[in-house]
Design an enzyme around this catalytic site. Sequence first.
Site, short mmCIF file in Angstrom:
data_model
loop_
_atom_site.label_atom_id
_atom_site.label_comp_id
_atom_site.label_asym_id
_atom_site.label_seq_id
_atom_site.Cartn_x
_atom_site.Cartn_y
_atom_site.Cartn_z
N ARG A 14 0.86 -1.18 0.00
CA ARG A 14 0.00 0.00 0.00
C ARG A 14 0.90 1.23 0.00
O ARG A 14 1.57 1.51 0.99
CB ARG A 14 -0.90 -0.04 1.25
CG ARG A 14 -1.36 1.32 1.65
CD ARG A 14 -2.49 1.33 2.63
NE ARG A 14 -2.29 0.69 3.92
CZ ARG A 14 -1.62 1.22 4.95
NH1 ARG A 14 -1.01 2.37 4.85
NH2 ARG A 14 -1.53 0.57 6.09
N HIS A 17 -3.54 4.06 4.98
CA HIS A 17 -4.62 3.08 5.08
C HIS A 17 -5.92 3.72 4.60
O HIS A 17 -6.62 3.18 3.75
CB HIS A 17 -4.76 2.61 6.53
CG HIS A 17 -6.04 1.87 6.81
ND1 HIS A 17 -6.28 0.62 6.30
CD2 HIS A 17 -7.13 2.24 7.51
CE1 HIS A 17 -7.50 0.24 6.68
NE2 HIS A 17 -8.02 1.20 7.41
N TYR A 39 4.64 5.31 11.35
CA TYR A 39 4.98 3.91 11.63
C TYR A 39 5.80 3.23 10.54
O TYR A 39 6.21 2.11 10.70
CB TYR A 39 3.70 3.10 11.91
CG TYR A 39 2.64 3.16 10.82
CD1 TYR A 39 2.76 2.36 9.67
CD2 TYR A 39 1.53 3.99 10.92
CE1 TYR A 39 1.80 2.42 8.68
CE2 TYR A 39 0.57 4.05 9.93
CZ TYR A 39 0.70 3.26 8.81
OH TYR A 39 -0.25 3.30 7.82
#
Lengths: 324, 384
Positions: free
Chosen positions: B277, B281, B290
Amino acid sequence: MAAQLSIAKALNEALRKSLENDPKTLLMGEDIGKLGGVFRITDGLQKDFGDSRVIDSPLAESGIVGTAIGLALRGYRPVVEIQFDGFVYPAFDQIVSQLAKMHARALGHVKMPVTIRIPYAGGIGAVEHHSESHEAYFAHTAGLRVVSPSSAHDAHWMLRQAIESDDPVIFLEPKRRYWDKGEVGDAADLGLYDARIVRPGTDATLIAYGPMVKVCLEAAAAAEEDGRRLEVVDLRSLSPVDFAALEESVKRTGRGIVVHEAPVFLGMGAELAARLTERCFYHLEAPILRVGGYHAPYPPSRVEEAFLPDLDRVLDAVDRALAY
Amino acid sequence: MTVKSTARARKKAAPGVPDTLRATGTDTQPELVQLLTPEGERIEHPDYPLTTTPDELRALYRDLVLVRRFDAEATALQRQGELGLWASLLGQEAAQVGSGRAMRTGDYAFPTYREHGVAWCRDVDPLNLLGMFRGVNHGGWDPNEKNFHLYTIVIGAQTLHATGYAMGITKDGADDAVIAYFGDGASSQGDVNEAFTFASVYNAPVVFFCQNNQWAISEPTTTQTKIPLYRRASGFGFPGVRVDGNDVLACLAVTRWALDHARSGNGPVLIEAFTYRMGAHTTSDDPTRYRPSEETEAWKAKDPITRLRALLEKEGLAEEEFFASIEAESEQLGLRVREGVRTMPDPDPTLIFDHVYAEPHTLVDEERAEYVEYAASFEAGENL
């Protein structure tokens, strides 16, 4: 039909008729095949309809309900059995977030004719998770219909009506009444969502459903010895509720007492009492009272009688209502 | 390209389990099926042969570009306040287009909320996908019109719907199959594992297509599993295969094989499309908190569109004119999406009551009447 049948047999016959009448109807659940279900409600059906219509499923409740949703999308009419009330919780998301909402999410393009049969409530001396009354969770969820019969006739016809419904129906079977017998008539005499006055009376209305209807009838019979004529209404449907019938009865008697096994706090009785108070306020001689379980986990079977409403607790509530 | 074979021929050709499925692999050195390298080289795979015509390659390129454009437009519309949220598929175009184009008309897809590329391949109007994110409905399209189910937000729940639908196909004796999409995070869900069990024991014609995009919001795949995800299948008794999820040709070939395997009565297959990805998200997320930027950069070099374009150019299968025409089409799509969203009408508030039940329900009827009366009182000036 017009035969004397136990509730268990009446349900079995309803499933048989439904399987005969519609090739798209199929049954799924744990142990429902050769064993005929732990309560034998599906007894003999796999033998007669084959294992592709009466399907023994893996031991996975979310899987049972989730795959039923997929089968419904494919045009089937699944009737699933949850083995015991307390085992339905693993399927909670599939029932309340998926099954209940699919019709609305698709703006009506798909229907979810899924019936979920659950033997529910207590009184049979079972171990934990086998005696739960979870009707409020499901009745609280828009998109679901929730019904519970109390007689062999209703067990038969309400189940057939539930299976024919294009909406998902939670069908709660009062397991401690499975062996009670009654006459099953030739046709449904009421709509699935209509309440029934099972005993007419004038002094107070007892409102009950499922296993508590019998307790209320016994209480009414006992009260008559004291000269009190109690009306008993079998709610039959918990969503929707036949408020018109309840309102008519409570306005006539001036008193209402809701009786159920589930804990009183935020249970069906809370909703019924609130709405009846709103609608019948000027006709009431006493507040609508509730009799039910305590705010405690369903207890070990040796003390379940203390938890479950019985004739005396109902009569005690009648005394309180009449004392106003 | 492979010719359309008859059902009989497909059954005859029902493939066994290729050797690669028995191989082990780790996430750091994934052993994956690849037919097109990041540099745009075609390579052969013994178990997943794929012949393609120039037209088909160009069509796949068009799909990838338009799907990416649609996604970029939706992301921009969210930033402009036209959408409440968007779940971008950036980086996963090949996994979705490859698997989506492997489906036949009668096959059925059960998506999560990120399968915009699969919807494209199913010919679902892209504007349909935006209603939920704009807040005008919870999906709204007729799933049976294009055999593309509504988006499902609760992680993994749709894999059971897919399996049940596939069980129905078996009962009907139909020659169709189902794809259930989910992500690496969903592989931890009970429903996905229950779906594996049901599909396996009932031999349901369902392909579980896991897009392992490496991150479940902020959690890496290592938080979900200690073994490569495709190997989960073996414990349930069906084949699993890991495919380069940024390689549209490999995704096409492997999914086509898996669908044929399933529809031939051989039961389910798990495909793990190893992809990434590239964005957040959803538009609410901040991956810089992160995720190391070097990782994202490394994946950029594996971009699914760049590598197919490299192949087309290298083999002389497309001229500049072709690429320009796709670019023009992409502009048109962007325009249509922008205008479509901005002119998308809010529903009448009585929509709240419209489809709660298929049959009348007294409580809903009462509450609708109450609402209508209440709303009308404003018009009459009673509450002013």
